[in-house]
Scaffold this motif. Structure first.
Motif, PDB file in Angstrom:
ATOM      1  N   GLY A 149      49.447 -70.886 -25.833  1.00  0.00           N
ATOM      2  CA  GLY A 149      50.206 -70.954 -27.033  1.00  0.00           C
ATOM      3  C   GLY A 149      51.352 -70.226 -27.323  1.00  0.00           C
ATOM      4  O   GLY A 149      52.348 -70.632 -28.157  1.00  0.00           O
ATOM      5  N   ARG A 150      51.679 -69.318 -26.269  1.00  0.00           N
ATOM      6  CA  ARG A 150      52.850 -68.644 -26.310  1.00  0.00           C
ATOM      7  C   ARG A 150      54.221 -69.426 -26.200  1.00  0.00           C
ATOM      8  O   ARG A 150      54.063 -70.529 -25.221  1.00  0.00           O
ATOM      9  N   GLY A 151      55.233 -69.391 -27.112  1.00  0.00           N
ATOM     10  CA  GLY A 151      56.494 -70.236 -27.144  1.00  0.00           C
ATOM     11  C   GLY A 151      56.314 -71.428 -28.028  1.00  0.00           C
ATOM     12  O   GLY A 151      57.206 -72.089 -28.424  1.00  0.00           O
ATOM     13  N   LYS A 152      54.814 -71.841 -28.290  1.00  0.00           N
ATOM     14  CA  LYS A 152      54.747 -73.006 -29.261  1.00  0.00           C
ATOM     15  C   LYS A 152      54.025 -72.409 -30.741  1.00  0.00           C
ATOM     16  O   LYS A 152      54.278 -73.048 -31.482  1.00  0.00           O
ATOM     17  N   VAL A 153      53.529 -71.196 -30.714  1.00  0.00           N
ATOM     18  CA  VAL A 153      52.642 -70.824 -31.969  1.00  0.00           C
ATOM     19  C   VAL A 153      53.895 -69.694 -32.564  1.00  0.00           C
ATOM     20  O   VAL A 153      54.114 -68.719 -31.984  1.00  0.00           O
ATOM     21  N   ASP A 154      53.924 -70.051 -33.905  1.00  0.00           N
ATOM     22  CA  ASP A 154      54.902 -69.054 -34.513  1.00  0.00           C
ATOM     23  C   ASP A 154      53.928 -68.261 -35.842  1.00  0.00           C
ATOM     24  O   ASP A 154      54.491 -67.524 -36.205  1.00  0.00           O
ATOM     25  N   ALA A 191      50.157 -59.870 -28.426  1.00  0.00           N
ATOM     26  CA  ALA A 191      49.836 -60.814 -27.308  1.00  0.00           C
ATOM     27  C   ALA A 191      50.425 -62.094 -27.415  1.00  0.00           C
ATOM     28  O   ALA A 191      50.778 -62.748 -26.821  1.00  0.00           O
ATOM     29  N   GLN A 192      50.058 -62.651 -28.920  1.00  0.00           N
ATOM     30  CA  GLN A 192      50.839 -63.959 -29.393  1.00  0.00           C
ATOM     31  C   GLN A 192      52.230 -64.012 -29.381  1.00  0.00           C
ATOM     32  O   GLN A 192      52.992 -65.048 -29.194  1.00  0.00           O
ATOM     33  N   GLY A 193      52.812 -62.612 -29.555  1.00  0.00           N
ATOM     34  CA  GLY A 193      54.231 -62.702 -29.659  1.00  0.00           C
ATOM     35  C   GLY A 193      54.711 -62.940 -31.022  1.00  0.00           C
ATOM     36  O   GLY A 193      55.978 -63.670 -31.179  1.00  0.00           O
ATOM     37  N   VAL A 194      53.875 -62.756 -32.021  1.00  0.00           N
ATOM     38  CA  VAL A 194      54.496 -63.071 -33.516  1.00  0.00           C
ATOM     39  C   VAL A 194      54.669 -61.794 -34.187  1.00  0.00           C
ATOM     40  O   VAL A 194      54.021 -60.761 -33.730  1.00  0.00           O
ATOM     41  N   VAL A 248      46.814 -79.996 -39.293  1.00  0.00           N
ATOM     42  CA  VAL A 248      46.723 -80.598 -38.087  1.00  0.00           C
ATOM     43  C   VAL A 248      46.530 -82.215 -38.008  1.00  0.00           C
ATOM     44  O   VAL A 248      45.507 -82.359 -38.527  1.00  0.00           O
ATOM     45  N   LYS A 249      47.394 -82.901 -37.240  1.00  0.00           N
ATOM     46  CA  LYS A 249      47.036 -84.328 -37.094  1.00  0.00           C
ATOM     47  C   LYS A 249      45.459 -84.567 -36.464  1.00  0.00           C
ATOM     48  O   LYS A 249      45.026 -83.848 -35.547  1.00  0.00           O
ATOM     49  N   PRO A 250      45.195 -85.847 -36.799  1.00  0.00           N
ATOM     50  CA  PRO A 250      43.702 -86.212 -36.294  1.00  0.00           C
ATOM     51  C   PRO A 250      43.926 -85.899 -34.714  1.00  0.00           C
ATOM     52  O   PRO A 250      44.606 -86.527 -33.996  1.00  0.00           O
ATOM     53  N   SER A 255      47.705 -75.440 -32.442  1.00  0.00           N
ATOM     54  CA  SER A 255      49.037 -75.115 -31.891  1.00  0.00           C
ATOM     55  C   SER A 255      49.949 -76.231 -31.805  1.00  0.00           C
ATOM     56  O   SER A 255      51.217 -76.003 -31.751  1.00  0.00           O
ATOM     57  N   GLY A 256      49.644 -77.470 -32.099  1.00  0.00           N
ATOM     58  CA  GLY A 256      50.585 -78.639 -32.601  1.00  0.00           C
ATOM     59  C   GLY A 256      51.352 -78.463 -33.515  1.00  0.00           C
ATOM     60  O   GLY A 256      52.292 -79.107 -33.770  1.00  0.00           O
ATOM     61  N   VAL A 257      50.834 -77.550 -34.621  1.00  0.00           N
ATOM     62  CA  VAL A 257      51.600 -77.264 -35.607  1.00  0.00           C
ATOM     63  C   VAL A 257      52.091 -75.910 -35.827  1.00  0.00           C
ATOM     64  O   VAL A 257      52.398 -75.328 -37.008  1.00  0.00           O
ATOM     65  N   GLY A 258      52.267 -75.313 -34.567  1.00  0.00           N
ATOM     66  CA  GLY A 258      52.545 -73.883 -34.545  1.00  0.00           C
ATOM     67  C   GLY A 258      51.797 -72.860 -34.925  1.00  0.00           C
ATOM     68  O   GLY A 258      52.037 -71.499 -35.168  1.00  0.00           O
TER      69      GLY A 258
END
Length: 458
Positions: A149-154, A191-194, A248-250, A255-258
């Motif tokens: 999730g790094r770079g995608k998760v905020d 670790a997640q970078g947030v 989160v979409k079906p 991680s798809g929505v950060g």
């Protein structure tokens, strides 16, 4: 202020063990440790029969990225490396250790240095080395979950809802190890970078909310979010909605929505791995239900035979009809109580015939409760009908695969239809059909290539 999500139910929460402090049980004479206690590739045993092992020693590992190693939960002698019955029924390669009751520690894993405790790569490497998985029941390898999730998760969310009835191990961890828990969450955040994370805790744990808030969670980059008490508040998609108002979409992932969602006990296990150098070898299990004499929270070594755990809780009472790993809404029936406990077992619930809701001829009365309760906004009654008919096209049209089996529809059904179980069957049917279609397509492609080659040679 938390946001709201659609649907949900309010079952009897039965938190009878919530006021019971965690008690460390006597270790068993032997432990049976399955080589797969996670989603992903199984481990290969790294020890053989006759080896002497220390507590915390690596006994199973894999090079696959989606995997989590297994460590000895006691010190002693390896007496078997062979397939043994998993608590959920399958035969799984396992390492059996005869306990010498010395608890001789393995010193291979040292606490991280102050510099490493601020290094995301060092933290993730330790999480992987320590065999940490999702302790809320999902059992997904935590190191891979964070690193992918790094770079995608905020936004990081720590799940403290513990919304399933009976379960209260996370609640007790908040009360008994608050500072360690906050430090563990801080490690996940680094670790997640947030810079900040949300800790969603249901309001039926107000004592824990007050205690954690008194320790200035902001200095760890944490905001406590008191959440309404509603099931399935603890589901990842609900946690994302409640804390961020993102949906989160079906078929999608947080991680798809950060977002990334990590459970309470996972964060505490990460604290122990990084600050104390202790791998994942034990966890708190709530042992409760009408079939248990003394409901309580027990600290249990992995691999402990379930019958030993039940004896520590006073044994069975009444006519035991069902034993469940996890909560009563989403838990899975236990197949063998001689099997060893695993990382994902947050609860062991024993039920007698008084909880049995099964009836011989369940009938839908078209009340619409299932639709009103579904947090995914699905239409369970139609899904149920099309699964029974084996109508694959309609099963897909009504999004059977989007059901995450929370059980809200079944709980609220006055006709007592086995909705959730039927959807599990339907999802398996669809998966099998897709796999068969894929195999046929690949076979046709191979046959076509072979025929073309034959024609070219001619």
């Amino acid at each position: 202020m938390p946001f709201k999500y659609y649907g949900g139910v309010h079952p009897d929460y039965e938190k009878t063990a919530a006021k019971s402090p965690v008690r460390t049980i006597a270790p068993p004479k032997e432990v049976v440790l399955p080589m797969i206690q996670h989603i992903g590739a199984p481990n290969q045993p790294t020890v053989k029969v006759g080896d002497t092992v220390k507590m915390g020693q690596l006994i199973g590992a894999s090079d696959a990225p989606i995997s989590a190693p297994v460590h000895a939960s006691v010190s002693g002698k390896v007496t078997a490396v062979e397939p043994r019955r998993h608590m959920l029924g399958d035969m799984v390669m396992s390492v059996v250790i005869e306990n010498d009751f010395q608890d001789t520690p393995c010193e291979d894993m040292k606490p991280l240095t102050p510099e490493q405790l601020k290094d995301p790569d060092a933290i993730i490497a330790r999480i992987r080395e320590a065999g940490v998985t999702g302790m809320g029941g999902a059992m997904f390898p935590t190191a891979f979950k964070i690193s992918s999730g790094r770079g995608k998760v905020d936004t990081l969310i720590i799940n403290g809802a513990e919304c399933e009835p009976y379960l209260c191990g996370d609640h007790r961890t908040m009360l008994e190890h608050p500072e360690e828990l906050l430090k563990g969450i801080e490690l996940v955040r680094i670790a997640q970078g947030v810079d900040k994370c949300y800790y969603g805790i249901e309001k039926n744990k107000q004592d824990a909310i007050d205690l954690l808030s008194s320790l200035d969670p902001a200095k760890y980059g944490i905001e406590i979010v008191p959440e309404e008490v509603k099931y399935p508040q603890g589901a990842e998609k609900m946690q994302v909605k409640v804390n961020t108002n993102r949906e989160v979409k079906p078929g999608g992932l947080p991680s798809g929505v950060g977002c990334n969602v990590v459970s309470t006990y996972t964060a505490y296990t990460i604290y122990r791995a990084c600050y104390e150098g202790v791998p994942a070898i034990e966890r708190v299990i709530t042992v409760a239900g009408s079939g248990i004499k003394e409901p309580q929270n027990l600290l249990v070594r992995y691999g402990t035979p379930l019958e030993h755990i039940f004896n520590e809780a006073g044994g069975f009472v009444g006519n035991v009809q069902r034993i469940c790993m996890g909560g009563p809404m989403m838990g899975i029936c236990v197949a063998d109580i001689s099997a060893g406990s695993v990382k994902g077992a947050s609860g062991l619930l024993v039920f007698t015939e008084q909880e049995d809701r099964d009836i011989e001829n369940p009938v839908c009365i078209r009340c619409g409760n299932c639709i009103a309760h579904c947090p995914m906004k699905l239409q369970p009654i139609y899904m149920y009908m099309y699964v029974l008919k084996g109508d694959y096209k309609k099963m897909e049209e009504y999004h059977v695969m989007d059901c995450f089996e929370c059980g809200s529809c079944s709980w609220g059904c006055p006709g007592r239809l086995p909705l959730t179980h039927t959807f599990k069957v339907g999802k398996a049917m669809l998966s099998a059909k897709k796999a068969e279609e894929k195999a046929r397509a690949e076979a046709a492609k191979v046959n076509a290539a072979a025929a073309a080659g034959k024609e070219a040679r001619a």
